[in-house]
Each structure stands twice: as C-alpha cells, then as structure tokens.
Design an enzyme around this catalytic site. Structure first.
Site, PDB file in Angstrom:
ATOM      1  N   ASP A  35      84.028   1.586  49.816  1.00  0.00           N
ATOM      2  CA  ASP A  35      83.119   0.477  50.251  1.00  0.00           C
ATOM      3  C   ASP A  35      82.182   1.242  51.321  1.00  0.00           C
ATOM      4  O   ASP A  35      82.425   2.273  51.929  1.00  0.00           O
ATOM      5  CB  ASP A  35      83.871  -0.615  50.822  1.00  0.00           C
ATOM      6  N   SER A  36      80.919   0.419  51.655  1.00  0.00           N
ATOM      7  CA  SER A  36      79.969   0.963  52.565  1.00  0.00           C
ATOM      8  C   SER A  36      80.769   0.871  53.946  1.00  0.00           C
ATOM      9  O   SER A  36      80.394   1.273  55.139  1.00  0.00           O
ATOM     10  CB  SER A  36      78.816  -0.025  52.914  1.00  0.00           C
ATOM     11  N   GLU A  79      80.621  -9.922  60.144  1.00  0.00           N
ATOM     12  CA  GLU A  79      81.055  -8.947  61.369  1.00  0.00           C
ATOM     13  C   GLU A  79      81.149  -9.367  62.596  1.00  0.00           C
ATOM     14  O   GLU A  79      81.832  -9.008  63.651  1.00  0.00           O
ATOM     15  CB  GLU A  79      80.359  -7.787  61.193  1.00  0.00           C
ATOM     16  N   HIS A 138      81.930  -8.941  51.509  1.00  0.00           N
ATOM     17  CA  HIS A 138      82.070  -9.437  52.892  1.00  0.00           C
ATOM     18  C   HIS A 138      82.237 -11.018  52.885  1.00  0.00           C
ATOM     19  O   HIS A 138      82.638 -11.681  53.596  1.00  0.00           O
ATOM     20  CB  HIS A 138      80.783  -9.447  53.705  1.00  0.00           C
ATOM     21  N   CYS A 187      82.263  -1.908  46.743  1.00  0.00           N
ATOM     22  CA  CYS A 187      81.086  -2.503  47.235  1.00  0.00           C
ATOM     23  C   CYS A 187      80.317  -2.920  45.955  1.00  0.00           C
ATOM     24  O   CYS A 187      79.898  -2.149  44.951  1.00  0.00           O
ATOM     25  CB  CYS A 187      80.602  -1.181  47.739  1.00  0.00           C
ATOM     26  N   CYS A 236      79.482  -9.892  47.048  1.00  0.00           N
ATOM     27  CA  CYS A 236      79.369  -8.954  48.254  1.00  0.00           C
ATOM     28  C   CYS A 236      80.893  -9.048  48.951  1.00  0.00           C
ATOM     29  O   CYS A 236      81.474 -10.146  49.043  1.00  0.00           O
ATOM     30  CB  CYS A 236      78.472  -9.182  49.441  1.00  0.00           C
TER      31      CYS A 236
END
Lengths: 275, 275
Positions: A10-11, A157, A191, A73, A189
């Site tokens: 993943d990023s 985040e 996240h 991702c 996504c």
C-alpha cells in the site's frame, strides 16, 4: 497449493485494514507487507508516477518469496494492476476493485451504487468499468455515482474520525450521493474503513457500506491454503517512519505489529519530459 | 554582486507563495524552481527522510547554475538547512525560519508569539530556538506557543480556504493559542498564506500574522542584486503532475507560470535498517 507468504503493499498504513481482514480469515498466513510511507499519498499523484511506484513496490515484494500479491491500495488497483500482474508473472495478484464491484452488484436492490475514493481512483473510472462488467454478467441494471474525497485520508491519519470536522467534510462530499438515492456505497480507499461510522451516519443506516479490503481478503481466503507460521515470521517494511507506522498501525490493525523494517531508495534525478 | 539565478525549492506548490514575493520584490530575477510533487508532503515525514530529500533537491538546483538558494519549505528549513548549506558551499542559502523569527520578535508587544506549521516543523523546535536567539539579541522577553496543523495543507490543496470545514479545523487547532493571548502568529508553512483569511478570523483582527515566505523574500531583496531576465528564462521543475501544478499554481502565485519541466528519480530499493 501451499503459499510461501502473502505479499501486501500500500502507499502507507491504510493497507493494514486489509491485513486485519487477512489475519481474521487466514490467521496462519505469513504476511510480507510494504507501506511506501516516504512517498505517500499515491491518490493525489499522476497515473505515470503511481505506475512507476507500483512497479518498484512489486519488485520489492517479489524479492521476498511471495506466493500471492494483494494490492491493498485502491489507487494502484485502479491505475496500475496490469503493471503488477506483468511483473508478478505466475504469482497471482488480487486487487481491490473487482471483488468490491462484484459484491456491490450482488448487494444493491435499487441498482444505485455509490463509489468514493482518491482523486486518482475516481478519475480512472475503474470501479465504473468493473461494476458494468459484473452487472452485465449478473443480468442486472445499475447506475453508479462517484465522488473523490481527498480530505478523508488526512482526517483518518489525524485521528479525527469522531470530530465535527469529519462530519462536515463527509456531508459536503456525500450529499450528492445521498440525493441520488444510492443504497450501496463502496469505500474505495483503504483509509476509509477508519471513517466508517461517520460515513454511515451521513448516508443513513439503510445504505450498505462495502469495505473493499475486506471483500478482497475473503477472495484470498477462498482461493488459497496457507502455511502455519509464527507471529515473528511476518515481515513488515516501510520506506519512512517505522515507529509512527507501528503506533498508528495498531489502530488500523486492531492488534500489535511485529518488528518494523525500513527500506530506502537509491536515487538520482533525471530530467524526463517537459509539459 | 550579480546572480545567475535564484534557486527555490519546496516539497510541492506551497513555495510559489515565496516566488510570488520574489517576483514582487525582485521582478527581474531569474527563478529556477523545483517542487517535489511526486514525494510531497514533507511535513509528515521523518527528519532522516526530509534530510535525504533536501540533499537531492539541492543537488538538482545546483545543476542549474543558481547563485542563491531559497529553501521555500519550512520543514526543510527546520530540520535540514545545514544539509543544504553544506552542499551549497559558497552559494548563499536563505531559509524560512530565521527571518520570520526575527520579524516576530520585532513585532510582538505582549511578547507572546504563536507558531503554526507541519508536524515535522513543530516537532523540531526550530522556531523556538530562532526566536530565543532573536529575543536575546534584542534584549526582549518572549514566550512561544506552537501548534502543528496537519489538515491545513490538504485544505489549501482542496481549495476549501473559505469552507466551513476550514473554519472548524482552524478553531480546533488555534483555540489554545488564542487562550494563551498571543499577539503575533508565524505562518510556518508555505501553504498557510492561502488560509490567511480564516486564520485571521479565528485568532482575531488584532493578532499580527507573519508570512514566513514574504519575510524571507525581503531578505533576498536586501542582500542581492539581480540580472534582468525575460519570463521565458525562468525554469520551473516538478517531479509529478506538471499540468496540475500549473493550474493550482496560478492561484498560489497570482499570475501565469511559464513552461513546466518534469524530473524523475532513477530508483532501486535497498534495505536500510530495522526499528
């Protein structure tokens, strides 16, 4: 069919929401994880750059004897899955898009499916294509409504998933999907599962949320048997901030992480092109 | 003292707020700009990674015959100015921290100075050190109040500077500075001037905002004479998304940009260390 290990990249940290599902469904699989924390995010960057990063990330995983690659991702899955597959050769590759698209087509009653993701994922139209194929195969008629939500990643985040700022941003981004009458929403996504509560609250309790990572992880389970491994056998690599990754990662993963390893690039600037 | 050109670099687009000031104060200087859009942001990354990126960015500028380097990134200025200076040798280097710290000490009446910036800038304590030195030199007593504002960069990039989400985020971040009674606030990130209105509204009209880029640009003006150049002589380079940089950049710069050039890294992963 024995798997030496499952490679996941993943990023950054979002892919741990996929690892969480892998741990739940295949508790004895060995995980080799790479999070490109030195170059994140991917979702705001160009297709050419994401494809180059995907190539480098795949090469790193292939150095570690992975028997399967999960592209955790959505951005890479949307714009560079072919790059990963080409490099992986006979090693199977599972992306985030197709499993979630298939699930959404199965689940929807009204035929109105919402898709949220990064700018790069939404701009690619990859979910729309995959949903159209799945709908055709199922003989269903569906419409799709896509929306990029660039602030959701920094909100997750920042740990502001319960903050009024997250609620207001969600309302701003999701209003048009609610008005369109969607009954199914793909969290496109990795996240976004962290923001699932505020997203659910905004779109209403009746809308079915699809966690793309969880759906893809189930596909891994169905397809592959795993070896029994110890916790210490897992390999977690990042390109920056291993200790921050560990701290934040436990929130994403819901359990402790093993030793983190850090990798760096050897780099030199070259002029590529003008525009 | 003739300058071949002024080299300016930033993690991405924020440095254009500094170029804007350079254009205003030294309209005939030739600008060589680099924005590391493929690896932005820097402010959430480790000191080691930011120092490595700063080294690579400086080397790129030095390849283009710059006679002065402006580090238009507060994060690099805070944690890696020595890296830039060492590589630059006899080429003078101007960072964002010292000029703004000096200005804040001059301007404050109450002696209470607020500092906002990225996580990396705030964690470094660089502004506090520079303010303490400037205060000692001026024989003044000051207190500092620092706050990282991680969402301000994505909010500026999203173009939500007038949005209710920006107002709520500003209130959340700046409340404690207002309660501390600051009369001066350093905008310690080159993205923040884009949010100046909502920041001013939140902290109150009496608080003096210091735009670190504008203050540093004045220092360039005072220190150096420039050659007369044409618009076409400027060199603007980015590591990703040159066309997005141009579009967004005109908002940051307040005028049109010349041809954009794109640079890429030649890369190969190496395992560095474990943590």
């Amino acid at each position: 069919l024995s798997i030496p290990s499952i490679g996941v990249f993943d990023s950054g940290i979002g892919g741990l929401t996929v690892v969480k599902e892998l741990f739940a469904s295949i508790p004895h699989a060995r995980i080799v994880y790479f999070g490109d924390t030195a170059r994140l995010p991917y979702g705001t960057k160009s297709v050419a750059t994401v494809r180059r990063y995907a190539e480098e990330d795949t090469e790193l995983l292939l150095q570690h004897n992975v028997g399967l690659i999960v592209v955790a991702c959505n951005t890479v899955s949307a714009v560079a899955l072919d790059v990963v597959e080409r490099l992986a050769g006979t090693v199977p590759v599972i992306g985030m898009i197709e499993p979630a698209a298939h699930e959404a087509v199965q689940v929807t009653q009204s035929g109105k499916i919402g898709i949220i993701g990064t700018q790069a994922t939404i701009a690619s139209g990859a979910y729309e294509s995959a949903i159209a194929s799945a709908a055709a195969a199922a003989g269903k008629t569906v419409s799709t409504y896509a929306q990029a939500c660039p602030l959701f990643v920094p909100l997750a985040e920042e740990g502001w998933q319960d903050h009024e700022v997250a609620r207001l941003a969600a309302k701003t981004y999701l209003m048009s999907l609610v008005e369109a009458g969607i009954d199914t929403l793909i969290l496109g996504c990795t996240h976004y599962p962290v923001l699932a509560d505020v997203i659910q609250e905004t779109v209403g309790a009746k809308v079915h949320l699809i966690n793309s990572g969880a759906v893809a992880a189930r596909q891994v389970h169905a397809a592959h048997l795993a070896q029994t491994v110890n916790d210490a056998d897992h390999l977690f690599m990042v390109s920056d901030l291993p200790s921050r990754f560990r701290t934040l990662g436990e929130r994403f993963l819901g359990r402790s992480l093993p030793t983190m390893h850090e990798v760096v690039f050897k780099e030199a600037w070259i002029l590529r092109r003008s525009a």
